[in-house]
Design a protein around this motif. Structure first.
Motif, PDB file in Angstrom:
ATOM      1  N   ALA A 147       0.920  -1.430   0.049  1.00  0.00           N
ATOM      2  CA  ALA A 147      -0.208  -0.038  -0.012  1.00  0.00           C
ATOM      3  C   ALA A 147       0.465   1.222  -0.026  1.00  0.00           C
ATOM      4  O   ALA A 147       0.789   2.506  -0.660  1.00  0.00           O
ATOM      5  N   LEU A 148       1.948   1.268   0.692  1.00  0.00           N
ATOM      6  CA  LEU A 148       3.036   2.241   0.182  1.00  0.00           C
ATOM      7  C   LEU A 148       3.243   3.099  -0.443  1.00  0.00           C
ATOM      8  O   LEU A 148       3.255   3.962  -1.179  1.00  0.00           O
ATOM      9  N   PHE A 149       2.786   1.860  -1.942  1.00  0.00           N
ATOM     10  CA  PHE A 149       3.503   2.049  -3.144  1.00  0.00           C
ATOM     11  C   PHE A 149       1.929   2.838  -3.705  1.00  0.00           C
ATOM     12  O   PHE A 149       2.279   3.529  -4.955  1.00  0.00           O
ATOM     13  N   MET A 150       1.136   2.860  -3.906  1.00  0.00           N
ATOM     14  CA  MET A 150      -0.659   3.295  -4.358  1.00  0.00           C
ATOM     15  C   MET A 150       0.292   5.042  -4.092  1.00  0.00           C
ATOM     16  O   MET A 150      -1.034   5.381  -4.795  1.00  0.00           O
ATOM     17  N   ARG A 248      -6.189  -7.779  -7.886  1.00  0.00           N
ATOM     18  CA  ARG A 248      -5.040  -8.418  -8.708  1.00  0.00           C
ATOM     19  C   ARG A 248      -4.438  -7.406  -8.466  1.00  0.00           C
ATOM     20  O   ARG A 248      -2.773  -8.263  -8.593  1.00  0.00           O
ATOM     21  N   THR A 249      -4.710  -6.075  -8.974  1.00  0.00           N
ATOM     22  CA  THR A 249      -3.393  -4.572  -9.286  1.00  0.00           C
ATOM     23  C   THR A 249      -4.476  -4.271  -8.171  1.00  0.00           C
ATOM     24  O   THR A 249      -5.102  -3.487  -8.282  1.00  0.00           O
ATOM     25  N   LEU A 250      -3.095  -3.533  -7.635  1.00  0.00           N
ATOM     26  CA  LEU A 250      -3.268  -1.811  -6.451  1.00  0.00           C
ATOM     27  C   LEU A 250      -3.011  -0.940  -7.303  1.00  0.00           C
ATOM     28  O   LEU A 250      -4.183   0.172  -7.532  1.00  0.00           O
ATOM     29  N   ALA A 251      -2.337  -0.591  -8.957  1.00  0.00           N
ATOM     30  CA  ALA A 251      -2.572   0.127  -9.486  1.00  0.00           C
ATOM     31  C   ALA A 251      -2.396  -0.809 -10.959  1.00  0.00           C
ATOM     32  O   ALA A 251      -0.698  -1.480 -10.953  1.00  0.00           O
ATOM     33  N   PRO A 252      -2.638  -0.373 -11.730  1.00  0.00           N
ATOM     34  CA  PRO A 252      -3.663   0.049 -11.593  1.00  0.00           C
ATOM     35  C   PRO A 252      -5.086  -0.371 -11.018  1.00  0.00           C
ATOM     36  O   PRO A 252      -4.902  -1.497 -11.172  1.00  0.00           O
ATOM     37  N   LEU A 253      -5.628   0.633 -10.611  1.00  0.00           N
ATOM     38  CA  LEU A 253      -7.470  -0.180  -9.436  1.00  0.00           C
ATOM     39  C   LEU A 253      -8.096  -0.370 -10.698  1.00  0.00           C
ATOM     40  O   LEU A 253      -8.926   0.548 -10.879  1.00  0.00           O
ATOM     41  N   LEU A 269     -16.832  -5.446   2.687  1.00  0.00           N
ATOM     42  CA  LEU A 269     -16.021  -6.058   3.704  1.00  0.00           C
ATOM     43  C   LEU A 269     -14.522  -6.024   3.039  1.00  0.00           C
ATOM     44  O   LEU A 269     -14.277  -7.005   2.164  1.00  0.00           O
ATOM     45  N   ILE A 270     -13.675  -6.151   3.141  1.00  0.00           N
ATOM     46  CA  ILE A 270     -12.773  -5.517   2.759  1.00  0.00           C
ATOM     47  C   ILE A 270     -11.500  -5.774   3.857  1.00  0.00           C
ATOM     48  O   ILE A 270     -11.488  -5.505   4.897  1.00  0.00           O
ATOM     49  N   VAL A 271     -10.565  -7.024   3.195  1.00  0.00           N
ATOM     50  CA  VAL A 271      -9.241  -7.581   4.401  1.00  0.00           C
ATOM     51  C   VAL A 271      -8.556  -7.633   3.576  1.00  0.00           C
ATOM     52  O   VAL A 271      -7.833  -8.131   2.379  1.00  0.00           O
ATOM     53  N   GLY A 278      -4.388   3.225   6.940  1.00  0.00           N
ATOM     54  CA  GLY A 278      -3.593   3.778   5.424  1.00  0.00           C
ATOM     55  C   GLY A 278      -3.568   2.236   4.667  1.00  0.00           C
ATOM     56  O   GLY A 278      -2.210   3.039   3.676  1.00  0.00           O
ATOM     57  N   GLY A 279      -3.666   1.082   4.564  1.00  0.00           N
ATOM     58  CA  GLY A 279      -3.601  -0.228   3.864  1.00  0.00           C
ATOM     59  C   GLY A 279      -4.593   0.418   2.702  1.00  0.00           C
ATOM     60  O   GLY A 279      -4.950   1.583   2.199  1.00  0.00           O
ATOM     61  N   SER A 280      -4.611  -0.170   1.838  1.00  0.00           N
ATOM     62  CA  SER A 280      -5.045  -0.345   0.592  1.00  0.00           C
ATOM     63  C   SER A 280      -6.223  -0.495   0.724  1.00  0.00           C
ATOM     64  O   SER A 280      -7.901   0.354  -0.105  1.00  0.00           O
ATOM     65  N   GLY A 281      -7.335  -1.058   1.843  1.00  0.00           N
ATOM     66  CA  GLY A 281      -8.144  -0.896   2.040  1.00  0.00           C
ATOM     67  C   GLY A 281      -9.424   0.363   2.140  1.00  0.00           C
ATOM     68  O   GLY A 281      -9.793   1.036   1.805  1.00  0.00           O
ATOM     69  N   ALA A 282      -8.040   1.578   2.966  1.00  0.00           N
ATOM     70  CA  ALA A 282      -8.954   2.524   2.760  1.00  0.00           C
ATOM     71  C   ALA A 282      -9.090   3.042   1.781  1.00  0.00           C
ATOM     72  O   ALA A 282      -9.902   3.724   1.290  1.00  0.00           O
ATOM     73  N   GLU A 283      -7.789   3.344   0.481  1.00  0.00           N
ATOM     74  CA  GLU A 283      -8.472   4.004  -1.075  1.00  0.00           C
ATOM     75  C   GLU A 283      -8.978   3.039  -1.831  1.00  0.00           C
ATOM     76  O   GLU A 283     -10.373   3.970  -2.033  1.00  0.00           O
TER      77      GLU A 283
END
Length: 337
Positions: A147-150, A248-253, A269-271, A278-283
């Motif tokens: 998630a840092l790199f999103m 499968r890909t967080l960027a592009p989402l 629900l995001i897991v 600040g995890g990918s679930g937040a975005e």
């Protein structure tokens, strides 16, 4: 050997674990393109600390080589090979956590240099990063830092959850002319599944519905896709049909697929195994409420790891990873709305 029917017709498949699927993808791409090179810590004769490059040094010789324990140099060398050497490098950092050592080269250089130079260069680098809690490796060898790199424009982020996805995404990543961070959960290396043979590509930025459902959407990544699928089976026995979506890909989402599922079920629900804050679930949650707030029947819920360093203890580390029981409990809460 068996065949399955797809939109492209009959496709031969075989059963592989994710480690074998990655090796197959690397082999096929290195055979196809002589400009590909693979290097990193112990990826050569040793075959990788997790065995995910086994046999490649013997097959491709000095195109597969070991490096010193110097993550900044590994990433910087890959960047130089790509922009000035006409090569298509596939560096590996032995543990994904070590990306912190090379943070400047990844965050500032890989994703930005093409644009800083007016698009005059391509940066076809695929950086492989093993992640996740697995066997008491401790707080500096067990993290999921994707998630840092999103928050890093120019970088693409792959997080496969099955052997087939690992093969199809990795082949696409290697052919991509922009940098890709390829995160591989260590526990998934031994998970088996059906993998298409030969030319099998999955486009970056295309989510996958791993299970159809009508009552709640569970969005999960990496190992947690498997956890969510197990939870969905248990929920079905209670009469709750969960749809499991793997980005499968967080960027592009692929928000289109996610939003279509959310509008169908009305509950989310995001897991993920990343820290909750600040995890990918937040975005993903933020984008859902921006685009589909009035389609929701209940608040968006998230399950992640607690915001504390991961324990060294094999017993204690299990409390960091979201569980099937947690997913079932939260889904039941959502169904009360």
């Amino acid at each position: 050997m068996m065949t399955i029917s797809t939109n492209a017709g009959e496709v031969k498949v075989k059963t592989l674990n994710m480690r074998q699927a990655i090796i197959e993808a690397l082999t096929e791409e290195m055979e196809r393109d002589p400009s590909t090179v693979l290097f990193g810590e112990d990826v050569g004769k040793f075959g990788g600390v997790f065995g995910a490059t086994k046999g490649l040094h013997e097959k491709f010789g000095n195109r597969v080589f070991d490096t010193p324990i110097a993550e900044t140099t590994i990433v910087a060398a890959a960047l130089g090979m790509a922009i000035s050497g006409g090569m298509r490098p596939i560096p590996e950092l032995q543990f994904g956590d070590f990306v912190g050592v090379a943070f400047d080269e990844v965050f500032h250089k890989l994703g930005k240099w093409r644009w800083m130079h007016g698009g005059q260069m391509e940066v076809p680098v695929t950086l492989r990063l093993p992640i996740g809690i697995a066997g008491g490796a401790g707080p500096e060898h067990s993290q999921s830092p994707q998630a840092l790199f999103m928050h890093a424009p120019g970088l693409q982020i792959c997080v496969p959850s099955t052997p087939a996805d690992a093969k199809g995404l990795l082949k696409s990543a290697i052919r991509e002319n922009n940098p890709v961070l390829f995160f591989e959960h260590k526990v998934l290396y031994d998970v088996k599944g059906e993998v298409p043979e030969g030319e099998y590509l999955i486009p970056l930025g295309k989510a996958d519905i791993k299970r159809e459902g009508s009552d709640v959407t569970i969005i999960a990544t990496a190992l947690q896709v498997q956890t969510a699928l197990n939870a969905a089976k248990s929920l079905a026995k209670q009469g709750v049909e969960a749809e499991v979506v793997d980005p499968r890909t967080l960027a592009p989402l692929d928000m289109e697929t996610i939003l279509n599922s959310v509008r169908k079920t009305g509950r989310v629900l995001i897991v993920h195994e990343e820290p909750t804050t600040g995890g990918s679930g937040a975005e993903i949650s933020a984008q859902i409420q921006e685009e589909a707030l009035f389609d929701l029947h209940a608040p968006i819920k998230r399950i992640g790891s607690p915001d504390v360093p991961i324990a060294q203890s094999i017993y204690l580390e299990q409390f960091y990873r979201p569980s099937e029981e947690q997913i079932i409990d939260v889904v039941n809460e959502l169904m009360e709305y």
